[in-house]
Design a protein around this motif. Structure first.
Motif, mmCIF file in Angstrom:
data_model
loop_
_atom_site.group_PDB
_atom_site.id
_atom_site.type_symbol
_atom_site.label_atom_id
_atom_site.label_comp_id
_atom_site.label_asym_id
_atom_site.label_seq_id
_atom_site.Cartn_x
_atom_site.Cartn_y
_atom_site.Cartn_z
ATOM 1 N N ASN A 481 0.830 -1.217 0.000
ATOM 2 C CA ASN A 481 0.000 0.000 0.000
ATOM 3 C C ASN A 481 0.858 1.257 0.000
ATOM 4 O O ASN A 481 0.594 2.211 -0.742
ATOM 5 N N GLY A 484 2.510 1.598 -3.297
ATOM 6 C CA GLY A 484 1.518 2.051 -4.263
ATOM 7 C C GLY A 484 1.249 3.548 -4.154
ATOM 8 O O GLY A 484 1.092 4.237 -5.173
ATOM 9 N N THR A 488 1.783 6.277 -7.071
ATOM 10 C CA THR A 488 0.746 7.237 -7.481
ATOM 11 C C THR A 488 1.280 8.659 -7.445
ATOM 12 O O THR A 488 1.026 9.471 -8.360
ATOM 13 N N LEU A 503 -2.355 3.666 -8.079
ATOM 14 C CA LEU A 503 -1.503 2.618 -8.633
ATOM 15 C C LEU A 503 -1.106 1.633 -7.544
ATOM 16 O O LEU A 503 -1.003 1.987 -6.369
ATOM 17 N N ARG A 504 -0.865 0.413 -7.954
ATOM 18 C CA ARG A 504 -0.398 -0.596 -6.996
ATOM 19 C C ARG A 504 0.446 -1.635 -7.717
ATOM 20 O O ARG A 504 0.343 -1.827 -8.931
ATOM 21 N N LEU A 505 1.278 -2.298 -6.917
ATOM 22 C CA LEU A 505 2.129 -3.372 -7.424
ATOM 23 C C LEU A 505 1.436 -4.697 -7.124
ATOM 24 O O LEU A 505 1.217 -5.048 -5.967
ATOM 25 N N ASP A 506 1.073 -5.422 -8.161
ATOM 26 C CA ASP A 506 0.410 -6.719 -8.022
ATOM 27 C C ASP A 506 1.491 -7.800 -8.025
ATOM 28 O O ASP A 506 2.034 -8.154 -9.077
ATOM 29 N N VAL A 512 2.068 -3.839 -12.801
ATOM 30 C CA VAL A 512 1.494 -2.606 -12.244
ATOM 31 C C VAL A 512 0.009 -2.572 -12.594
ATOM 32 O O VAL A 512 -0.380 -2.934 -13.704
ATOM 33 N N THR A 539 7.669 2.701 -10.899
ATOM 34 C CA THR A 539 7.493 1.533 -10.026
ATOM 35 C C THR A 539 8.800 1.161 -9.343
ATOM 36 O O THR A 539 8.840 0.935 -8.121
#
Length: 649
Positions: A481, A484, A488, A503-506, A512, A539
């Motif tokens: 979080n 992310g 962002t 945005l977040r890292l999966d 992304v 990222t």
């Protein structure tokens, strides 16, 4: 705290040294035209940090370089590591040189001698990066446990030219088999969701669980033994009766049956009054029998031969006597015949000439000599035959005696074997009985199994609560979080599609994701090459922001190769921003480097951002960030360096 790169060092075949110094913190730009060796920097660093394969492209570098080296620094500790160039067509070099301690000057070429193996180098760099003993253990059990090492950490430190502009591959080497899963397994450790105490607790948990399984197995064995003891007691009693060790009136259900079995366990075998020879006497008698039979066979053969000889001699004597009688008629003739070819009686012509009187007399004399010899030998042959027949009778009687003794010994041997087999069977029975009694009588170690098992289960439950997977998951989500949010924030500095979205890292798909009003949008569905490069850059900058903030054991450098490739034309000369035709593309390049500059200010030191690119902006801060510019005749490898073939000419 992890390490950064103080310098990249390259050796020529004739001992020249090419040094590329780097700032330990902040932005380091190596700019220049195409085909000057910029893209080889990542492969050289990766190789010197322990990678098994050497992936520098074929060409000038492989032909003119003898060794590659890095000068690493962590706090005040310095390390110099060098690996030999395997040469054109080869995939890995065998020689590694490692030196620790402060360097006043770099070693000369002739000082670079192998003093460590490639495997040992990887282990050393792993420790030098601060990576402690760790092990990811998959919950499903379908994969082996995996320990994070320097190779896994470097997934987050390199962005090669073909990766940074990819819509499908966010991290370094994720197009290789098994590596995506390895990164997913090791990310919780590198991001700090699990720490050293976690792995120590895992080891303790495994030891306690192993001990608990052993105790539970022992308890289950005792229970199982009690369940089957009645059947086994009945079998043991029947066997003891059959072997004559127990009286027939003893029954398996008697209360004192265990006592009876214990008394049997103390049974001692008396020494037998005889010791069987295990067939040795029988073998000897059979051997004698065979020899006598062979002797009889020979004697019978001899007497048959003598009888045949005597018979032949008698026939010869008879025939010779008849011949002599006929030849004695020679006395009737006083004179030799006048014509030997004409019969003297009938005067007819003869087919064979008539023998002379002298010839007939000579033949008669020879026959009489042979007859005298035959008559003289006959008594000797008769005597010989009598001797042989006597020996035959003697050997026949001897054979009867041996065969009689053999039959007696065989009967006795069978009796002895029967006694011996009974002794062996009794011994085996006592062995089974002792094993059974050991099972049904718990020893001191098994008397308090219930208490030990209860204690171990409580201890294991306490350990599991401390290694709560939910807690690890929560820590991982918290880290992602925060990363992310930083992503962002950085996206607002760039003009990207979905810029400003959350945005977040999966980490499940290693990509992304932009969470928009229309739903989540992954990287591979975001716009074009400019967007992919931008999201890669922000990222990885955000990821290193977190790594340095948490002092995680990932090398404190990040290398971008050609982040502006989507904006510059292929025939770029000086890399000036004026070579970009469109205004919005020029702004995008400017914004991209300004974001890198800002990230270097945001990220805690030590952090080293190395950018390999065509661009050469006119900003003063950009100029100060340049550590090498390769244009004109300048390149990674000096043009004057010789190849090995040139040196040998």
């Amino acid at each position: 705290m992890s390490f950064s790169i103080k310098a990249i060092i390259i050796y020529s075949h004739n001992g020249k040294i090419r040094e590329i110094p780097l700032r330990e913190n902040g932005l380091n730009i190596i700019t220049g035209k195409s085909k000057t060796g910029k893209s080889a920097i990542i492969d050289i660093i990766d190789y010197c940090l322990g990678r098994g394969a050497f992936n520098v492209a074929e060409g000038v570098i492989r032909q003119k370089v003898s060794w590659f080296a890095l000068h690493l620094i962590r706090d005040q500790e310095e390390v110099f590591v060098a690996r030999n160039n395997p040469g054109p067509g080869a995939s890995v070099g065998a020689e590694v040189y490692l030196r620790r301690g402060k360097l006043e000057s770099y070693p000369k070429l002739d000082e670079l001698q192998k003093n460590i193996t490639a495997d040992a180098l990887q282990k050393f760099i792993t420790q030098f990066a601060g990576i402690i003993e760790n092990e990811h253990r998959p919950e499903t059990g379908t994969r082996r446990p995996l320990s994070a090492n320097i190779s896994h950490a470097l997934f987050m430190c390199f962005q090669k030219q073909n990766t940074i502009a990819s819509q499908d591959q966010l991290f370094h080497r994720m197009n290789e088999d098994f590596l995506p899963q390895a990164m997913k397994d090791t990310l919780p450790y590198f991001l700090g969701a699990v720490d050293e105490e976690h792995f120590l607790l895992l080891v303790e948990q495994e030891e306690v669980a192993k001990l608990l399984r052993t105790k539970e197995a022992a308890a289950a064995k005792v229970i199982s033994t009690l369940d089957i003891s009645k059947t086994r007691i009945s079998r043991l009693i029947n066997d003891a009766k059959r072997l004559g060790l127990l009286e027939q009136h003893i029954q398996p259900d008697q209360e004192d049956i265990i006592d009876h079995l214990k008394s049997l366990a103390e049974f001692r075998f008396d020494d037998p009054a005889y010791i069987p020879d295990f067939g040795e006497t029988i073998s000897e008698l059979r051997f004698q029998e065979k020899n006598i039979q062979q002797t009889l066979g020979q004697l019978n053969h001899d007497i048959r031969a003598a009888k045949e000889f005597l018979s032949d001699q008698t026939a010869f004597s008879r025939e010779a006597s008849e011949q002599a009688s006929r030849l004695k008629a020679i006395g009737l003739f006083k004179n030799e015949p006048e014509n030997p070819d004409v019969c003297p009686i009938c005067e007819s012509t003869l087919s064979s000439p008539t023998p002379t009187v002298k010839e007939i007399s000579q033949s008669l004399s020879e026959i009489e000599i042979h007859l005298r010899e035959v008559h003289k030998e006959s008594p000797h042959i008769q005597k010989y035959m009598g001797d042989v027949e006597g020996r035959i009778l003697e050997q026949t009687e001897k054979l009867r005696g041996v065969q009689s003794e053999l039959r007696r010994v065989i009967v006795e041997d069978e009796r002895l074997r029967s006694i011996q087999n009974q002794l062996i069977e009794r011994a085996r029975f006592i062995g089974r009985l002792l094993a059974f009694l050991e099972l049904v009588e718990p020893d001191a170690e098994t008397e308090d199994l219930d208490g030990e098992i209860s204690s171990l289960r409580q201890r294991l439950e306490a350990l599991r609560s401390r290694i709560n997977s939910d807690d690890t998951t929560a820590k991982m989500e918290a880290a992602l979080n925060l990363i992310g949010k930083q992503m962002t924030s950085y996206s607002n500095k760039l003009d990207l599609e979905h810029s400003g979205s959350a945005l977040r890292l999966d980490i499940r798909k290693l990509t992304v994701v932009a969470d928009t009003d229309d739903g989540p949008i992954p990287l591979n569905r975001m716009g074009s090459g400019e967007n992919w490069v931008g999201y890669h850059v922000l990222t990885h900058l955000s990821l290193h922001w977190w790594l340095r903030k948490r002092h995680r054991p990932v090398p404190a450098f990040l290398v971008f190769d050609q982040p502006t490739q989507a904006y510059y034309p292929s025939d770029i000369v000086d890399g000036s921003i004026e070579q970009i035709a469109r205004d919005d593309d020029r702004r995008a390049v400017q914004s991209l480097f300004e974001l890198m500059k800002k990230a270097c200010e945001d990220i805690e030191h030590p952090f080293q951002l190395i950018v390999l690119d065509h661009a050469h902006l006119r900003d003063e801060w950009f100029g100060k960030s340049i550590v090498e510019e390769w244009r004109g005749d300048k390149a990674l490898i000096p043009a004057v360096w010789p190849t090995l073939s040139q040196l040998s000419e």
